[in-house]
Design a protein around this motif. Structure first.
Motif, PDB file in Angstrom:
ATOM      1  N   THR A 273       0.879  -1.120   0.015  1.00  0.00           N
ATOM      2  CA  THR A 273      -0.069  -0.117   0.129  1.00  0.00           C
ATOM      3  C   THR A 273       0.998   1.142   0.084  1.00  0.00           C
ATOM      4  O   THR A 273       0.573   2.192  -0.769  1.00  0.00           O
ATOM      5  N   ASP A 274       1.910   1.406   0.908  1.00  0.00           N
ATOM      6  CA  ASP A 274       2.793   2.484   0.768  1.00  0.00           C
ATOM      7  C   ASP A 274       3.431   2.684  -0.568  1.00  0.00           C
ATOM      8  O   ASP A 274       3.949   3.691  -1.001  1.00  0.00           O
TER       9      ASP A 274
ATOM     10  N   PHE B 269      -0.525   2.956  -3.330  1.00  0.00           N
ATOM     11  CA  PHE B 269      -1.490   3.605  -3.019  1.00  0.00           C
ATOM     12  C   PHE B 269      -1.393   5.231  -3.567  1.00  0.00           C
ATOM     13  O   PHE B 269      -0.538   5.421  -3.055  1.00  0.00           O
ATOM     14  N   ASP B 270      -2.149   5.645  -4.326  1.00  0.00           N
ATOM     15  CA  ASP B 270      -2.197   7.106  -4.642  1.00  0.00           C
ATOM     16  C   ASP B 270      -3.021   7.886  -3.626  1.00  0.00           C
ATOM     17  O   ASP B 270      -4.279   7.695  -3.716  1.00  0.00           O
ATOM     18  N   LYS B 271      -2.432   8.497  -2.841  1.00  0.00           N
ATOM     19  CA  LYS B 271      -3.173   9.150  -1.707  1.00  0.00           C
ATOM     20  C   LYS B 271      -4.189  10.366  -2.248  1.00  0.00           C
ATOM     21  O   LYS B 271      -5.254  10.505  -1.617  1.00  0.00           O
ATOM     22  N   LYS B 272      -3.779  10.978  -3.203  1.00  0.00           N
ATOM     23  CA  LYS B 272      -4.694  11.847  -3.805  1.00  0.00           C
ATOM     24  C   LYS B 272      -5.904  11.401  -4.334  1.00  0.00           C
ATOM     25  O   LYS B 272      -6.778  11.916  -4.138  1.00  0.00           O
TER      26      LYS B 272
ATOM     27  N   SER C  44      -7.092   8.278  -3.947  1.00  0.00           N
ATOM     28  CA  SER C  44      -7.428   6.979  -3.061  1.00  0.00           C
ATOM     29  C   SER C  44      -7.628   5.815  -3.855  1.00  0.00           C
ATOM     30  O   SER C  44      -8.632   4.946  -3.577  1.00  0.00           O
TER      31      SER C  44
ATOM     32  N   TYR D 102      -5.350   2.396  -6.216  1.00  0.00           N
ATOM     33  CA  TYR D 102      -4.227   1.869  -6.456  1.00  0.00           C
ATOM     34  C   TYR D 102      -3.756   1.661  -7.916  1.00  0.00           C
ATOM     35  O   TYR D 102      -4.515   1.231  -8.564  1.00  0.00           O
TER      36      TYR D 102
ATOM     37  N   ILE E 260      -8.426   2.057   4.827  1.00  0.00           N
ATOM     38  CA  ILE E 260      -8.262   2.006   3.430  1.00  0.00           C
ATOM     39  C   ILE E 260      -9.510   1.792   2.631  1.00  0.00           C
ATOM     40  O   ILE E 260      -9.881   2.702   1.828  1.00  0.00           O
TER      41      ILE E 260
ATOM     42  N   LYS F  90     -11.795   4.992   2.298  1.00  0.00           N
ATOM     43  CA  LYS F  90     -10.999   5.942   1.497  1.00  0.00           C
ATOM     44  C   LYS F  90     -11.392   5.497  -0.146  1.00  0.00           C
ATOM     45  O   LYS F  90     -11.817   6.443  -0.818  1.00  0.00           O
TER      46      LYS F  90
END
Length: 375
Positions: free
Chosen positions: A199-200, A203-206, A208, A210, A259, A262
């Motif tokens: 995930t780190d 995963f694209d945080k912006k 949400s 993968y 997760i 999100k």
């Protein structure tokens, strides 16, 4: 059956059951009997055609990941239907494979672990050690001989770890089930550590969402980032299957719920007007063709979240009905699920007369939770 598509606009596609397209976007709830009948029809067609190639698919090895995904959904349907026909089918697969995991890509590869989800569910039903032992033994070996590979794409032995998002459906639920079955935390500890690493990395945080794998980090498609529908469907459904095994309130449960929520929020925004999710989640106008494998996994994930009190019922129920009703339009009269995107790693094409076993697994998984929602 003919399909006519114009760039950026979905035209109607005639199937034997009706129209698979925008005209059929519905939020009305189906009845339990309608859901049951549809699931049975699709399951029966798949079993009847399991050992035969056709409709765009070839026959896969019983332990292949494609079938592993089918068995996940078929097991849910077997439990729901309470009909021994489906349990017997799955038990027969286990006898044929001698309850062993896949071997094609080696001991560590997540795809080879997928079939273990079905083995462990049958172990729960029959309490037969032969159904448990090979999977448990292989996971034990991995724990004590962990891969030292990098998550970077194309480095040596890179897929010995979960460095592509599909893997998060295939392997982690096996570890979660082993934890619940045996009571041994070591399986959960290993799984959570590896899941966090993946995930780190992916995963694209912006957004949400993968990425499928590292090779997509810098790619665009018609100016949009590439987030593959089925790839994210693998993750979203995998999260539900993991959470099903975890104790609410634990740190691990909270991690996966965070997760999951999100993704749910973003995926709700990305559902198309006709109830599907486009093959490229951010590029729906460029991929107007219906696609049922990603849509099936998303519909399952949303319905599971509502049934388990994780998602707000009022906010998310329309998403489920739209998804399920859209899927119905892609089932032929004899029970074949069409519009399943073929095996791949990125957005592509789908056709009304082509199917695949993992799409059926997604459909049956979805139905098992939609059934619980229906009055």
């Amino acid at each position: 059956m003919n399909s006519i598509f114009k760039k950026g606009k979905l035209a109607l596609t005639i199937l034997t059951v009706g129209i698979c397209g925008t005209a059929w976007a519905q939020t009305n709830a189906p009845t339990k009997q309608e859901i049951h009948n549809s699931m049975q029809k699709v399951a029966d067609w798949q079993i009847e055609n399991f050992w035969e190639a056709g409709h765009g698919r070839r026959v896969h090895q019983p332990t292949n990941w494609t079938n592993g995904a089918l068995y996940v959904g078929m097991m849910k349907w077997a439990n729901l239907s309470d009909d021994e026909t489906y349990t017997d089918f799955l038990e027969g697969i286990g006898e044929k494979t001698e309850w062993k995991l896949g071997e094609r890509h080696g001991l560590y590869h997540a795809d080879e672990h997928a079939v273990g989800q079905m083995y462990l569910e049958l172990y729960r039903k029959f309490d037969d050690e032969k159904m448990l032992e090979p999977t448990q033994k292989q996971m034990e070996y991995i724990i004590y001989h962990p891969s030292q590979s990098s998550l970077h794409w194309k480095t040596p032995y890179h897929q010995d770890r979960w460095n592509w998002c599909d893997a998060l459906f295939m392997s982690p639920p096996v570890w979660a089930k082993l934890t619940k079955i045996t009571g041994e935390e070591k399986y959960l500890d290993f799984m959570v550590s590896e899941f966090k690493a993946t995930t780190d990395f992916l995963f694209d945080k912006k957004e949400s969402l993968y990425y499928r794998d590292e090779s997509f980090f810098d790619k665009t498609d018609n100016g949009t980032k590439i987030f593959w529908s089925r790839g994210n469907g693998w993750v979203f459904a995998g999260l539900a299957n993991i959470l099903e095994e975890l104790e609410p309130g634990t740190s691990e449960h909270k991690y996966f719920v965070k997760i999951y929520k999100k993704m749910a929020k973003r995926l709700k925004e990305l559902q198309t007007a006709d109830g599907y999710w486009a093959m490229s989640l951010l590029g729906a106008e460029y991929y107007p063709t219906p696609e049922t494998s990603g849509t099936g996994f998303f519909t399952f994930g949303f319905a599971w979240g509502i049934n388990n009190g994780i998602l707000d019922k009022e906010d998310y129920t329309p998403v489920v009905w739209k998804g399920w009703n859209a899927l119905q339009q892609c089932v032929t009269d004899d029970g074949m699920l069409g519009y399943v995107q073929p095996i791949g790693a990125a957005p592509g094409q789908a056709w009304p007369d082509k199917t695949e076993v993992y799409g059926v697994g997604a459909y049956l998984s979805a139905g098992s939770e939609v059934y619980k929602m229906a009055q």
